[in-house]
Write a protein that holds these residues in place. Structure first.
Motif, PDB file in Angstrom:
ATOM      1  N   GLY A  94       7.238   3.320  -4.310  1.00 30.46           N
ATOM      2  CA  GLY A  94       6.383   3.317  -5.500  1.00 30.46           C
ATOM      3  C   GLY A  94       4.938   3.619  -5.160  1.00 30.46           C
ATOM      4  N   CYS A  95       4.479   3.103  -4.028  1.00 31.08           N
ATOM      5  CA  CYS A  95       3.103   3.384  -3.600  1.00 31.08           C
ATOM      6  C   CYS A  95       2.900   4.868  -3.354  1.00 31.08           C
ATOM      7  N   ALA A  96       3.855   5.468  -2.635  1.00 31.46           N
ATOM      8  CA  ALA A  96       3.731   6.891  -2.314  1.00 31.46           C
ATOM      9  C   ALA A  96       3.812   7.750  -3.577  1.00 31.46           C
ATOM     10  N   GLN A  97       4.714   7.401  -4.478  1.00 29.84           N
ATOM     11  CA  GLN A  97       4.848   8.173  -5.713  1.00 29.84           C
ATOM     12  C   GLN A  97       3.616   7.990  -6.592  1.00 29.84           C
ATOM     13  N   GLY A  98       3.110   6.747  -6.679  1.00 26.07           N
ATOM     14  CA  GLY A  98       1.924   6.485  -7.488  1.00 26.07           C
ATOM     15  C   GLY A  98       0.695   7.181  -6.949  1.00 26.07           C
ATOM     16  N   ALA A 100       0.737  10.035  -5.362  1.00 33.84           N
ATOM     17  CA  ALA A 100       0.924  11.432  -5.734  1.00 33.84           C
ATOM     18  C   ALA A 100       0.557  11.678  -7.195  1.00 33.84           C
ATOM     19  N   GLU A 101       0.735  10.669  -8.042  1.00 32.04           N
ATOM     20  CA  GLU A 101       0.420  10.794  -9.471  1.00 32.04           C
ATOM     21  C   GLU A 101      -1.031  10.440  -9.784  1.00 32.04           C
ATOM     22  N   GLY A 102      -1.783   9.997  -8.773  1.00 33.88           N
ATOM     23  CA  GLY A 102      -3.186   9.650  -8.993  1.00 33.88           C
ATOM     24  C   GLY A 102      -3.401   8.361  -9.755  1.00 33.88           C
ATOM     25  N   LEU A 103      -2.530   7.377  -9.557  1.00 37.15           N
ATOM     26  CA  LEU A 103      -2.589   6.142 -10.338  1.00 37.15           C
ATOM     27  C   LEU A 103      -3.449   5.047  -9.701  1.00 37.15           C
ATOM     28  N   PHE A 104      -3.901   5.253  -8.450  1.00 36.18           N
ATOM     29  CA  PHE A 104      -4.575   4.178  -7.742  1.00 36.18           C
ATOM     30  C   PHE A 104      -5.984   4.577  -7.303  1.00 36.18           C
ATOM     31  N   GLU A 105      -6.814   3.559  -7.123  1.00 36.07           N
ATOM     32  CA  GLU A 105      -8.145   3.756  -6.548  1.00 36.07           C
ATOM     33  C   GLU A 105      -8.024   4.011  -5.042  1.00 36.07           C
ATOM     34  N   ASP A 106      -8.963   4.769  -4.487  1.00 36.20           N
ATOM     35  CA  ASP A 106      -9.022   4.911  -3.033  1.00 36.20           C
ATOM     36  C   ASP A 106      -9.410   3.577  -2.411  1.00 36.20           C
ATOM     37  N   LEU A 107      -8.801   3.256  -1.271  1.00 35.67           N
ATOM     38  CA  LEU A 107      -9.151   2.037  -0.562  1.00 35.67           C
ATOM     39  C   LEU A 107     -10.345   2.283   0.355  1.00 35.67           C
ATOM     40  N   ASP A 108     -11.169   1.276   0.517  1.00 33.36           N
ATOM     41  CA  ASP A 108     -12.372   1.372   1.338  1.00 33.36           C
ATOM     42  C   ASP A 108     -12.079   0.753   2.699  1.00 33.36           C
ATOM     43  N   LYS A 114      -7.832  -1.886   9.265  1.00 31.40           N
ATOM     44  CA  LYS A 114      -6.492  -1.310   9.352  1.00 31.40           C
ATOM     45  C   LYS A 114      -5.952  -1.245  10.771  1.00 31.40           C
ATOM     46  N   SER A 115      -6.645  -1.874  11.713  1.00 31.90           N
ATOM     47  CA  SER A 115      -6.319  -1.669  13.125  1.00 31.90           C
ATOM     48  C   SER A 115      -4.968  -2.237  13.541  1.00 31.90           C
ATOM     49  N   GLY A 116      -4.432  -3.204  12.803  1.00 36.37           N
ATOM     50  CA  GLY A 116      -3.172  -3.803  13.214  1.00 36.37           C
ATOM     51  C   GLY A 116      -1.943  -3.220  12.548  1.00 36.37           C
ATOM     52  N   PHE A 117      -2.099  -2.090  11.855  1.00 40.27           N
ATOM     53  CA  PHE A 117      -1.021  -1.546  11.035  1.00 40.27           C
ATOM     54  C   PHE A 117      -0.436  -0.260  11.609  1.00 40.27           C
ATOM     55  N   ASP A 118       0.851  -0.056  11.354  1.00 41.37           N
ATOM     56  CA  ASP A 118       1.474   1.232  11.620  1.00 41.37           C
ATOM     57  C   ASP A 118       0.803   2.251  10.699  1.00 41.37           C
ATOM     58  N   PRO A 119       0.365   3.397  11.252  1.00 44.43           N
ATOM     59  CA  PRO A 119      -0.290   4.405  10.406  1.00 44.43           C
ATOM     60  C   PRO A 119       0.537   4.836   9.196  1.00 44.43           C
ATOM     61  N   ALA A 120       1.859   4.686   9.269  1.00 48.01           N
ATOM     62  CA  ALA A 120       2.712   5.101   8.158  1.00 48.01           C
ATOM     63  C   ALA A 120       2.459   4.268   6.908  1.00 48.01           C
ATOM     64  N   VAL A 121       1.930   3.044   7.068  1.00 45.16           N
ATOM     65  CA  VAL A 121       1.692   2.192   5.900  1.00 45.16           C
ATOM     66  C   VAL A 121       0.201   2.035   5.610  1.00 45.16           C
ATOM     67  N   VAL A 122      -0.605   2.914   6.189  1.00 43.35           N
ATOM     68  CA  VAL A 122      -2.049   2.936   5.903  1.00 43.35           C
ATOM     69  C   VAL A 122      -2.371   4.302   5.320  1.00 43.35           C
ATOM     70  N   GLN A 123      -2.506   4.345   4.010  1.00 47.63           N
ATOM     71  CA  GLN A 123      -2.728   5.613   3.336  1.00 47.63           C
ATOM     72  C   GLN A 123      -3.994   5.544   2.483  1.00 47.63           C
ATOM     73  N   ARG A 124      -4.342   6.643   1.859  1.00 52.02           N
ATOM     74  CA  ARG A 124      -5.609   6.738   1.123  1.00 52.02           C
ATOM     75  C   ARG A 124      -5.711   5.676   0.028  1.00 52.02           C
ATOM     76  N   THR A 125      -4.604   5.358  -0.659  1.00 53.59           N
ATOM     77  CA  THR A 125      -4.681   4.437  -1.792  1.00 53.59           C
ATOM     78  C   THR A 125      -3.819   3.186  -1.641  1.00 53.59           C
ATOM     79  N   TYR A 126      -3.135   3.028  -0.505  1.00 47.31           N
ATOM     80  CA  TYR A 126      -2.315   1.833  -0.329  1.00 47.31           C
ATOM     81  C   TYR A 126      -2.237   1.433   1.133  1.00 47.31           C
ATOM     82  N   ILE A 127      -1.955   0.145   1.340  1.00 46.51           N
ATOM     83  CA  ILE A 127      -1.806  -0.392   2.693  1.00 46.51           C
ATOM     84  C   ILE A 127      -0.659  -1.397   2.691  1.00 46.51           C
ATOM     85  N   GLY A 128       0.044  -1.475   3.802  1.00 50.76           N
ATOM     86  CA  GLY A 128       1.196  -2.358   3.908  1.00 50.76           C
ATOM     87  C   GLY A 128       0.833  -3.825   3.790  1.00 50.76           C
TER      88      GLY A 128
END
Length: 349
Positions: A94-98, A100-108, A114-128
């Motif tokens: 849902g995060c990835a699809q949302g 793509a649809e532009g539904l979320f704010e960019d994370l700051d 984000k240093s302790g996270f797998d890069p796959a779950v650290v994206q422009r608008t969501y984090i694991g």
């Protein structure tokens, strides 16, 4: 000003009425209050105790709590320009699809570490937030040894009984392909034709298509099904409450849950601070004390809060993770709409 802490959904309306009756309520609500939405049931209770109550206390704010059914709820709020939730939890598909649809704010990420996270779950608008697993569970009163693969789950002669699967293509399409013999490391890109052909075989034997984690846990607790594909934390919570169930991590589907800030929130800065606090190692290390889900911030294991004994029970423990397939959010971000359209046709036939 409202007292710092976390207010449950049942007191949400009362809290707002009290706030509106005070001279400085509007200021307090605007500056010191956010609302989060999660999945309800024992999972949300665990998350509340482990993360949101401590976050509210640390920041000296009020956190209101609500429940969500997923991306469609967020999409509806954003489309109506009436966003009710400052932070929403979604599965990674849902995060990835949302995104793509532009539904979320960019994370700051100058605020969020984000240093302790797998890069796959650290994206422009969501984090694991954490990892959960869709696993095969069974009633021990019905089976001495339950199914150890999705092919076994699909085998209604070897394992007769009432079955339940999630009413959503995410995780279920992967399970259907595994049941049809696809190797775990060969799942993607998902073959939709093959997956739905496999699902047609099991569909007549599904007693309940569950639509929320709370519902799946209730099915287990009440003994309404003999076999289920459900999230490991929900099954383990029911087991701890006395349900005669067991499950296996064999062919489990490892999925990340993530946090997003819906587009158009009025309290974006405070939401960003709360999100940053919630995904910190210190906060996420609390979660396994309440439910058997692995924190997405791997630095949580360095805090000393997660004992070796607890770590071994988590789905992200090396020996457990090695038995599972990882659900890829990037595929769902590109193809989720198509998959869900086909799912709607399939489930309503």
């Amino acid at each position: 000003m409202l007292r710092s802490g976390l207010i449950s959904r049942t007191t949400y309306r009362a809290a707002l009425l009290v706030a509106c009756a005070t001279m400085f309520a509007n200021t307090a609500l605007a500056q010191d209050t956010i609302t989060i939405a999660s999945w309800g049931g024992n999972y949300q209770e665990a998350l509340s105790k482990a993360i949101w109550q401590p976050t509210a206390e640390k920041l000296g704010i009020t956190i209101l709590e609500d429940t969500t059914n997923g991306l469609a709820d967020v999409r509806a709020q954003v489309s109506a320009n009436s966003v009710l939730w400052d932070i929403t939890e979604l599965t990674i598909d849902g995060c990835a699809q949302g995104e793509a649809e532009g539904l979320f704010e960019d994370l700051d990420y100058s605020v969020i570490d984000k240093s302790g996270f797998d890069p796959a779950v650290v994206q422009r608008t969501y984090i694991g937030l954490n990892y959960y697993s869709n696993v095969i569970g069974w009633n021990k009163d019905k089976f001495k040894e339950g199914p150890q693969s999705w092919a076994d789950f699909w085998d209604v002669e070897k394992f007769p009984g009432r079955r339940s699967l999630r009413n959503d293509p995410a995780e279920v399409l992967e399970a259907a392909l595994l049941a049809d013999g696809v190797a775990p490391d060969q799942l993607y890109p998902l073959d939709l034709d093959r997956a739905f052909k496999s699902l047609e075989k099991i569909k007549p034997h599904i007693s309940v298509w569950w639509s929320s984690g709370a519902q799946s846990a209730q099915l287990v607790a009440d003994g309404e099904v003999d076999l289920i594909g459900a999230w490991n934390g929900r099954i383990s919570a029911a087991i701890k409450s006395g349900a005669p169930f067991d499950f296996t991590f064999n062919q489990g589907l490892l999925i990340a849950d993530c946090l997003v800030i819906p587009k158009g929130v009025k309290n974006k800065d405070l939401a960003m601070k709360a999100l940053a606090t919630a995904v910190s190692a210190e906060m996420l290390a609390n979660l396994p004390q309440y439910i058997d889900y692995g924190p997405a911030n791997l630095k949580a294991y360095e805090t000393g809060k997660i004992t070796p004994e607890i770590a071994k029970t988590l789905n992200t423990a090396p020996e457990n993770a090695a038995k599972q397939a990882v659900v890829r959010g990037d595929w769902w971000g590109k193809h989720g709409a198509e998959a869900r359209e086909r799912w709607a046709q399939f489930i309503n036939q």
